[in-house]
Design a protein around this motif. Structure first.
Motif, PDB file in Angstrom:
ATOM      1  N   LEU A 195       0.840  -1.212   0.000  1.00 42.50           N
ATOM      2  CA  LEU A 195       0.000   0.000   0.000  1.00 42.50           C
ATOM      3  C   LEU A 195       0.867   1.252   0.000  1.00 42.50           C
ATOM      4  O   LEU A 195       0.402   2.347   0.276  1.00 42.50           O
ATOM      5  CB  LEU A 195      -0.950   0.010   1.192  1.00 42.50           C
ATOM      6  CG  LEU A 195      -1.959  -1.123   1.252  1.00 42.50           C
ATOM      7  CD1 LEU A 195      -2.902  -0.944   2.431  1.00 42.50           C
ATOM      8  CD2 LEU A 195      -2.764  -1.198  -0.038  1.00 42.50           C
ATOM      9  N   SER A 196       2.161   1.043  -0.213  1.00 42.56           N
ATOM     10  CA  SER A 196       3.027   2.176  -0.437  1.00 42.56           C
ATOM     11  C   SER A 196       3.298   3.043   0.778  1.00 42.56           C
ATOM     12  O   SER A 196       3.267   4.267   0.711  1.00 42.56           O
ATOM     13  CB  SER A 196       2.359   3.053  -1.489  1.00 42.56           C
ATOM     14  OG  SER A 196       3.253   3.333  -2.436  1.00 42.56           O
ATOM     15  N   SER A 197       3.562   2.402   1.884  1.00 42.76           N
ATOM     16  CA  SER A 197       3.921   3.175   3.075  1.00 42.76           C
ATOM     17  C   SER A 197       5.196   3.963   2.809  1.00 42.76           C
ATOM     18  O   SER A 197       5.357   5.091   3.276  1.00 42.76           O
ATOM     19  CB  SER A 197       4.127   2.244   4.268  1.00 42.76           C
ATOM     20  OG  SER A 197       5.127   1.302   3.972  1.00 42.76           O
ATOM     21  N   SER A 198       6.093   3.368   2.022  1.00 45.49           N
ATOM     22  CA  SER A 198       7.382   4.034   1.782  1.00 45.49           C
ATOM     23  C   SER A 198       7.197   5.333   1.012  1.00 45.49           C
ATOM     24  O   SER A 198       7.759   6.367   1.372  1.00 45.49           O
ATOM     25  CB  SER A 198       8.319   3.099   1.024  1.00 45.49           C
ATOM     26  OG  SER A 198       7.720   2.693  -0.189  1.00 45.49           O
ATOM     27  N   ALA A 199       6.377   5.297  -0.038  1.00 44.57           N
ATOM     28  CA  ALA A 199       6.173   6.520  -0.822  1.00 44.57           C
ATOM     29  C   ALA A 199       5.432   7.559   0.005  1.00 44.57           C
ATOM     30  O   ALA A 199       5.757   8.753  -0.037  1.00 44.57           O
ATOM     31  CB  ALA A 199       5.413   6.214  -2.105  1.00 44.57           C
ATOM     32  N   ALA A 204      13.872  10.598  -5.404  1.00 42.62           N
ATOM     33  CA  ALA A 204      14.392  10.523  -4.033  1.00 42.62           C
ATOM     34  C   ALA A 204      14.279   9.121  -3.458  1.00 42.62           C
ATOM     35  O   ALA A 204      15.180   8.642  -2.780  1.00 42.62           O
ATOM     36  CB  ALA A 204      13.647  11.512  -3.142  1.00 42.62           C
ATOM     37  N   GLU A 205      13.174   8.436  -3.750  1.00 47.64           N
ATOM     38  CA  GLU A 205      12.981   7.136  -3.110  1.00 47.64           C
ATOM     39  C   GLU A 205      13.996   6.106  -3.596  1.00 47.64           C
ATOM     40  O   GLU A 205      14.245   5.100  -2.929  1.00 47.64           O
ATOM     41  CB  GLU A 205      11.538   6.639  -3.296  1.00 47.64           C
ATOM     42  CG  GLU A 205      11.216   5.594  -2.244  1.00 47.64           C
ATOM     43  CD  GLU A 205       9.753   5.183  -2.157  1.00 47.64           C
ATOM     44  OE1 GLU A 205       8.879   5.995  -2.467  1.00 47.64           O
ATOM     45  OE2 GLU A 205       9.532   4.041  -1.764  1.00 47.64           O
ATOM     46  N   ARG A 206      14.606   6.358  -4.727  1.00 46.22           N
ATOM     47  CA  ARG A 206      15.638   5.411  -5.200  1.00 46.22           C
ATOM     48  C   ARG A 206      16.849   5.412  -4.278  1.00 46.22           C
ATOM     49  O   ARG A 206      17.664   4.496  -4.319  1.00 46.22           O
ATOM     50  CB  ARG A 206      16.025   5.738  -6.644  1.00 46.22           C
ATOM     51  CG  ARG A 206      14.809   5.583  -7.557  1.00 46.22           C
ATOM     52  CD  ARG A 206      15.114   5.595  -9.035  1.00 46.22           C
ATOM     53  NE  ARG A 206      13.837   5.528  -9.753  1.00 46.22           N
ATOM     54  CZ  ARG A 206      13.483   6.317 -10.751  1.00 46.22           C
ATOM     55  NH1 ARG A 206      14.328   7.222 -11.210  1.00 46.22           N
ATOM     56  NH2 ARG A 206      12.303   6.213 -11.315  1.00 46.22           N
ATOM     57  N   MET A 263       4.626   5.342  -9.805  1.00 50.28           N
ATOM     58  CA  MET A 263       3.194   5.257  -9.519  1.00 50.28           C
ATOM     59  C   MET A 263       2.833   5.718  -8.104  1.00 50.28           C
ATOM     60  O   MET A 263       1.876   6.465  -7.908  1.00 50.28           O
ATOM     61  CB  MET A 263       2.746   3.803  -9.684  1.00 50.28           C
ATOM     62  CG  MET A 263       1.456   3.485  -8.948  1.00 50.28           C
ATOM     63  SD  MET A 263       0.751   1.969  -9.470  1.00 50.28           S
ATOM     64  CE  MET A 263       1.890   0.773  -8.787  1.00 50.28           C
ATOM     65  N   ASP A 264       3.617   5.247  -7.127  1.00 51.88           N
ATOM     66  CA  ASP A 264       3.203   5.438  -5.735  1.00 51.88           C
ATOM     67  C   ASP A 264       3.242   6.905  -5.337  1.00 51.88           C
ATOM     68  O   ASP A 264       2.332   7.425  -4.701  1.00 51.88           O
ATOM     69  CB  ASP A 264       4.126   4.641  -4.805  1.00 51.88           C
ATOM     70  CG  ASP A 264       4.184   3.188  -5.195  1.00 51.88           C
ATOM     71  OD1 ASP A 264       3.395   2.783  -6.067  1.00 51.88           O
ATOM     72  OD2 ASP A 264       5.016   2.467  -4.624  1.00 51.88           O
ATOM     73  N   GLN A 265       4.330   7.559  -5.728  1.00 53.84           N
ATOM     74  CA  GLN A 265       4.485   8.969  -5.367  1.00 53.84           C
ATOM     75  C   GLN A 265       3.428   9.807  -6.078  1.00 53.84           C
ATOM     76  O   GLN A 265       2.874  10.740  -5.496  1.00 53.84           O
ATOM     77  CB  GLN A 265       5.900   9.447  -5.732  1.00 53.84           C
ATOM     78  CG  GLN A 265       7.036   8.689  -5.039  1.00 53.84           C
ATOM     79  CD  GLN A 265       7.357   7.340  -5.690  1.00 53.84           C
ATOM     80  OE1 GLN A 265       6.743   6.919  -6.686  1.00 53.84           O
ATOM     81  NE2 GLN A 265       8.325   6.622  -5.119  1.00 53.84           N
ATOM     82  N   ASP A 276       9.099  -8.409   0.799  1.00 60.70           N
ATOM     83  CA  ASP A 276      10.429  -7.833   0.960  1.00 60.70           C
ATOM     84  C   ASP A 276      11.046  -7.650  -0.416  1.00 60.70           C
ATOM     85  O   ASP A 276      11.542  -8.586  -1.024  1.00 60.70           O
ATOM     86  CB  ASP A 276      11.299  -8.745   1.831  1.00 60.70           C
ATOM     87  CG  ASP A 276      12.677  -8.144   2.033  1.00 60.70           C
ATOM     88  OD1 ASP A 276      12.925  -7.020   1.532  1.00 60.70           O
ATOM     89  OD2 ASP A 276      13.516  -8.794   2.676  1.00 60.70           O
ATOM     90  N   LYS A 277      11.005  -6.406  -0.877  1.00 59.52           N
ATOM     91  CA  LYS A 277      11.505  -6.138  -2.226  1.00 59.52           C
ATOM     92  C   LYS A 277      13.013  -6.251  -2.322  1.00 59.52           C
ATOM     93  O   LYS A 277      13.574  -6.295  -3.391  1.00 59.52           O
ATOM     94  CB  LYS A 277      11.125  -4.712  -2.637  1.00 59.52           C
ATOM     95  CG  LYS A 277       9.671  -4.589  -3.017  1.00 59.52           C
ATOM     96  CD  LYS A 277       9.471  -3.361  -3.848  1.00 59.52           C
ATOM     97  CE  LYS A 277       9.692  -2.108  -3.052  1.00 59.52           C
ATOM     98  NZ  LYS A 277       8.543  -1.469  -2.537  1.00 59.52           N
ATOM     99  N   PHE A 278      13.669  -6.236  -1.148  1.00 60.66           N
ATOM    100  CA  PHE A 278      15.130  -6.215  -1.165  1.00 60.66           C
ATOM    101  C   PHE A 278      15.724  -7.613  -1.228  1.00 60.66           C
ATOM    102  O   PHE A 278      16.917  -7.765  -1.379  1.00 60.66           O
ATOM    103  CB  PHE A 278      15.673  -5.502   0.078  1.00 60.66           C
ATOM    104  CG  PHE A 278      15.213  -4.077   0.164  1.00 60.66           C
ATOM    105  CD1 PHE A 278      15.900  -3.077  -0.498  1.00 60.66           C
ATOM    106  CD2 PHE A 278      14.097  -3.736   0.895  1.00 60.66           C
ATOM    107  CE1 PHE A 278      15.485  -1.760  -0.428  1.00 60.66           C
ATOM    108  CE2 PHE A 278      13.674  -2.418   0.969  1.00 60.66           C
ATOM    109  CZ  PHE A 278      14.363  -1.430   0.303  1.00 60.66           C
TER     110      PHE A 278
HETATM  111 MG    MG Z   1       6.918   0.858  -1.213  1.00 59.39          MG
END
Ligand code: MG
Ligand code: NG1
Length: 489
Positions: A156-160, A190-192, A201-203, A249-251
């Motif tokens: 749900l894009s908490s990071s963005a 920036a998120e990169r 998309m998320d931002q 976990d995308k990493f």
């Molecule tokens: Mg994210």
């Protein structure tokens, strides 16, 4: 051109039913802020999470997507100071310890160590991105208290939401004149800084969404976002988000890695550039389409259908390509490919599934267009609207699962259960490999639907989950509005 709005009342952005709950949350944030920093905040900034209705893993290929902002967000109360340039960040959630860092000058801005998962890195991302643009000799010092309720690692894009809000605090603290479009573009880059080579998309959804509308976002030739009215049906459309509670976990390294998908599609685009004899090689599939069909009067959906057969002919090896085979097919020497695409964001695999990824991307881009067409010209029979939108969502899930391999057993199970429980369509949302599903449900069936999923999925896999925690795992959502600043409390 609209500058980022500042409001003095929550009604401006939150749904009526939601204002009282949000009001209590903001008050608690203000109280906690005073306890923590012994001063009053100057403003509150917020950006929401998003759910993607359709268009998965195609933003970084340059194709349009269709997310909407949800009513979960990251809210930051901020006081500024001219006494120093330090930034103190604390979180109302005690899981995240308070941190402090200082401005390191216009060149460096701030050091981000992305080798560990550190929550304040996400603050630094937005901070760094914004100050790289603003180039201030002496940015304001800040006292920041964060309250986020977008579940982390859930798609749900908490990071963005986090990075967009932190970038917005820097804008507001330093009185930078900035449009929402600029904030979005800066937040994307920036998120990169936290090590994911993400699309935009998320931002875009977090910053640019409007209450009551989904958002069609395009990236090539440049970022463009248009609000999309969802069809009015009888009963109304409802989108229910259900979390598998498997944290994505995308990493992770290996075949489930997000950055690997970016490599597989970018190198794939180079290969098609060569096969189609484009004047100049390009590394997104959207640019391949634009260059190949330039000057021809062919609709976008026809273009995508054609590309599906081109990809089939060019990527004949369905078991995957090695680095050297990709070099041969793209005409770019292996060292160059590795340097350009696998160095800043390294990947650990020897198999690159160009065929499956390309077929997913073109098919998914086509489904976004078809979904948009139904929204623009909905059939008068509501059942048909459900069938068509739901059908596209189901096809998307199938493609994510079988071709893009970004689903997981829990996502497959939960989407199947959702369909059995009456959803017309159900799919994973966000990067996948865990996290949330989104299901299209008739509004009058939502309570029964939620009860069934609680019984069949949560009771089985997470019997210890009750009360608020369980209610938090599955919820209906409405399209909410994007980034905003509040003052005057
Ligand atoms: Mg994210
Ligand atoms: P999530 O899962 O919300 O982090 C990620 C990317 C998007 C998009 C989707 C897949 C980031 C910040 N976001 O979303 O840009 O590519 O996956 O459609 O990495």
């Amino acid at each position: 051109m609209s500058y980022i709005p500042t409001y003095d009342s929550l009604d401006a952005i939150y749904d009526k039913s939601f204002v009282a709950k949000q009001g209590a949350r903001y008050q608690a944030l203000l109280d906690k802020f005073e306890q923590t920093y012994h001063r009053k905040p100057d403003f509150i900034a917020r950006s929401p999470g998003r759910v993607n209705l359709i268009g998965e893993h195609i933003d970084y290929c340059g194709f349009g997507v269709l997310p909407m902002a949800v009513d979960r967000d990251v809210v930051m109360a901020v006081a500024t100071t001219n006494d120093d340039t330090k930034v103190r960040v604390a979180n109302v959630n005690s899981k995240y310890p308070a941190r402090e860092f200082d401005y390191e000058g216009v060149e460096k801005i701030v050091t981000i160590d992305d080798s560990s998962l550190e929550w304040s890195n996400y603050f630094k991302c937005g901070y760094k991105g914004m100050l790289e643009r603003a180039q201030l000799q002496k940015p304001k010092g800040m006292f920041v208290l964060v309250d986020g309720n977008v579940p982390a690692g859930s798609g749900l894009s908490s990071s963005a939401a986090f990075c967009c809000t932190s970038a917005l605090t820097v804008i507001t603290a330093n009185e930078l004149k900035m449009t929402k479009q600029e904030l979005t573009e800066i937040a994307i880059v920036a998120e990169r800084n936290v090590g994911v080579n993400s699309g935009g998309m998320d931002q875009s959804a977090s910053v640019l969404s409007e209450q009551g509308f989904a958002l069609h976002v395009e990236f090539v030739p440049k970022l463009k976002a248009v609000p999309v009215k969802l069809p009015e049906t009888q009963p109304k459309l409802a989108f229910v988000i259900a979390n598998t509670l498997v944290t994505a976990d995308k990493f992770v390294t290996g075949p489930r890695n997000y950055n690997l998908r970016v490599v597989e599609t970018k190198v794939g685009a180079l290969c098609l550039s060569r096969a189609l004899k484009l004047a100049k090689p390009v590394d997104t599939y959207k640019e391949v389409c634009d260059a190949y069909f330039a000057g021809q009067n062919i609709s976008q959906d026809e273009q995508l259908k054609k590309m599906l057969s081109v990809a089939d002919q060019v990527f004949t090896n369905t078991t995957g390509y090695t680095r050297s085979e990709m070099a041969e097919l793209s005409g770019v020497v292996e060292d160059e490919l590795v340097k350009e695409y696998m160095t800043r964001f390294p990947v650990e695999t020897d198999v690159f599934r160009l065929h499956q990824r390309a077929i997913h991307v073109f098919g998914e881009a086509l489904r976004v267009i078809q979904f948009g067409n139904v929204c623009a010209n909905p059939p008068s029979d509501s059942d048909q609207v459900y069938k068509q939108l739901g059908g596209l969502m189901n096809q998307s899930q199938e493609s994510c699962s079988k071709l893009f391999n970004c689903s997981c057993p829990e996502l497959d199970e939960l989407t199947a259960l959702a369909r059995e429980a009456g959803a017309e369509g159900s799919r994973l949302t966000g990067a996948g490999w865990g996290g949330c599903t989104v299901s299209l449900v008739r509004e009058d069936q939502v309570p029964e639907f939620i009860a069934t999923i609680k019984e069949k999925y949560y009771k089985k896999h997470f019997p210890e989950l009750t009360g608020d925690e369980l209610d938090d795992a599955i919820l209906a959502t409405k399209p909410c509005s994007g980034s905003a600043v509040f003052s005057g409390f």
